[in-house]
Design a protein around this motif. Structure first.
Motif, short mmCIF file in Angstrom:
data_model
loop_
_atom_site.label_atom_id
_atom_site.label_comp_id
_atom_site.label_asym_id
_atom_site.label_seq_id
_atom_site.Cartn_x
_atom_site.Cartn_y
_atom_site.Cartn_z
N CYS A 66 0.86 -1.18 0.00
CA CYS A 66 0.00 0.00 0.00
C CYS A 66 0.90 1.23 0.00
N VAL A 67 0.77 2.05 -1.03
CA VAL A 67 1.56 3.27 -1.12
C VAL A 67 0.63 4.47 -1.11
N ILE A 68 1.09 5.53 -0.46
CA ILE A 68 0.30 6.76 -0.37
C ILE A 68 0.80 7.71 -1.46
N ILE A 69 -0.14 8.22 -2.21
CA ILE A 69 0.15 9.07 -3.36
C ILE A 69 -0.34 10.49 -3.08
N ALA A 70 0.47 11.46 -3.46
CA ALA A 70 0.08 12.87 -3.41
C ALA A 70 -0.21 13.29 -4.85
N ALA A 71 -1.47 13.60 -5.14
CA ALA A 71 -1.90 14.02 -6.47
C ALA A 71 -2.12 15.53 -6.44
N LYS A 72 -1.46 16.25 -7.35
CA LYS A 72 -1.50 17.72 -7.34
C LYS A 72 -2.15 18.25 -8.61
N ARG A 73 -2.98 19.27 -8.39
CA ARG A 73 -3.60 19.97 -9.51
C ARG A 73 -4.03 21.35 -9.01
N GLY A 74 -3.59 22.37 -9.71
CA GLY A 74 -4.00 23.73 -9.40
C GLY A 74 -3.69 24.17 -7.97
N GLY A 75 -2.55 23.80 -7.46
CA GLY A 75 -2.17 24.21 -6.11
C GLY A 75 -2.79 23.37 -5.00
N GLU A 76 -3.66 22.46 -5.34
CA GLU A 76 -4.30 21.57 -4.36
C GLU A 76 -3.59 20.21 -4.39
N THR A 77 -3.43 19.61 -3.21
CA THR A 77 -2.87 18.27 -3.11
C THR A 77 -3.90 17.36 -2.49
N ARG A 78 -4.14 16.24 -3.13
CA ARG A 78 -5.10 15.24 -2.66
C ARG A 78 -4.33 13.95 -2.41
N LEU A 79 -4.58 13.34 -1.27
CA LEU A 79 -3.91 12.07 -0.95
C LEU A 79 -4.81 10.90 -1.32
N ALA A 80 -4.18 9.83 -1.77
CA ALA A 80 -4.88 8.60 -2.12
C ALA A 80 -3.96 7.44 -1.80
N ALA A 81 -4.53 6.24 -1.75
CA ALA A 81 -3.75 5.03 -1.52
C ALA A 81 -3.84 4.14 -2.76
N CYS A 82 -2.75 3.44 -3.05
CA CYS A 82 -2.73 2.46 -4.12
C CYS A 82 -2.30 1.13 -3.52
N ALA A 108 3.78 10.20 -1.66
CA ALA A 108 3.72 11.22 -0.60
C ALA A 108 4.98 11.12 0.26
N PRO A 109 5.48 12.25 0.74
CA PRO A 109 6.62 12.18 1.66
C PRO A 109 6.29 11.31 2.87
N MET A 110 7.31 10.61 3.39
CA MET A 110 7.10 9.68 4.49
C MET A 110 6.41 10.35 5.68
N ASP A 111 6.85 11.54 6.08
CA ASP A 111 6.25 12.19 7.25
C ASP A 111 4.78 12.52 7.01
N VAL A 112 4.42 12.89 5.80
CA VAL A 112 3.02 13.18 5.45
C VAL A 112 2.20 11.89 5.50
N ALA A 113 2.72 10.82 4.90
CA ALA A 113 2.00 9.54 4.89
C ALA A 113 1.75 9.04 6.30
N VAL A 114 2.75 9.13 7.17
CA VAL A 114 2.62 8.66 8.55
C VAL A 114 1.62 9.54 9.32
N ARG A 115 1.78 10.84 9.21
CA ARG A 115 0.91 11.76 9.94
C ARG A 115 -0.55 11.62 9.50
N GLU A 116 -0.78 11.59 8.20
CA GLU A 116 -2.16 11.58 7.69
C GLU A 116 -2.87 10.24 7.86
N THR A 117 -2.11 9.13 7.87
CA THR A 117 -2.74 7.81 8.05
C THR A 117 -2.86 7.40 9.51
N GLY A 118 -2.00 7.95 10.37
CA GLY A 118 -1.96 7.49 11.76
C GLY A 118 -1.32 6.12 11.88
N MET A 119 -0.54 5.74 10.87
CA MET A 119 0.10 4.43 10.84
C MET A 119 1.62 4.60 10.76
#
Length: 184
Positions: A66-82, A108-119
């Motif tokens: 399971c990898v966490i992806i940061a998808a960017k468009r128009g200055g917005e970043t959306r997180l998703a998992a694959c 997604a950067p490791m610190d972002v993935a850890v912080r946002e997932t709580g894992m």
């Protein structure tokens, strides 16, 4: 010599799971009975996929990353998992980027993935991810009778029917998400 894994119903061992994973399993409403989700304690030093599979005699085709992806468009970043089999890699730059409608998609950067997932890093799995996140699942994972995924912590792994993962809130099964890894 491989070490045996001792799986038990995850619902009976919530203490072996990260808090968001334990909460998701405790509130399980999927079409697969919660008793079919199993957990096994492992050596946290062997949590990384290749080492885990070698040490416990699990095929890479039975393990999913399971990898966490940061998808960017128009200055917005959306997180998703694959979620893809360990014999493949997620097609982040093409299929994932297009599917999420992003201009750019990357891990997604490791610190972002850890912080946002709580894992914990190295233990992130698809169960217990934040509400509203897209969870993109390769069709081969969804079709697997059972697959091993992260439990949110490095000291255990979950064994889950593929169809249970396809039922997760926000899950979308995509054909071709996992691209075979070419040996170097």
């Amino acid at each position: 010599m491989t070490e045996p894994l001792r799986f038990a119903p995850a619902i009976d061992h919530l203490d072996l799971l990260a808090e968001p994973v334990a909460a998701a399993i405790a509130a399980w409403k999927g079409s697969v009975p919660v008793e079919e989700l199993a957990v096994a304690e492992i050596d946290p030093a062997a949590a990384d996929t290749a080492e885990f599979c070698a040490r416990y005699g699990i095929g890479l085709d039975e393990s999913a990353n399971c990898v966490i992806i940061a998808a960017k468009r128009g200055g917005e970043t959306r997180l998703a998992a694959c979620l893809v089999l360990a014999t493949t890699r997620a097609d982040v730059n093409n299929l994932v980027r297009r599917h999420l409608g992003a201009r750019k998609a990357s891990f997604a950067p490791m610190d972002v993935a850890v912080r946002e997932t709580g894992m914990e890093y190295g233990g992130i799995g698809p169960i217990g991810l934040p509400d509203g996140w897209p969870i993109l699942i390769d069709a081969a994972v969804a079709a697997a009778p059972r697959v091993i995924v992260g439990s949110g912590v490095r000291r255990s792994k979950l064994l889950v029917p593929g169809r249970a993962l396809a039922d997760l809130p926000g899950a979308e099964v995509l054909e071709g998400l996992g691209v075979p890894v070419t040996p170097s």
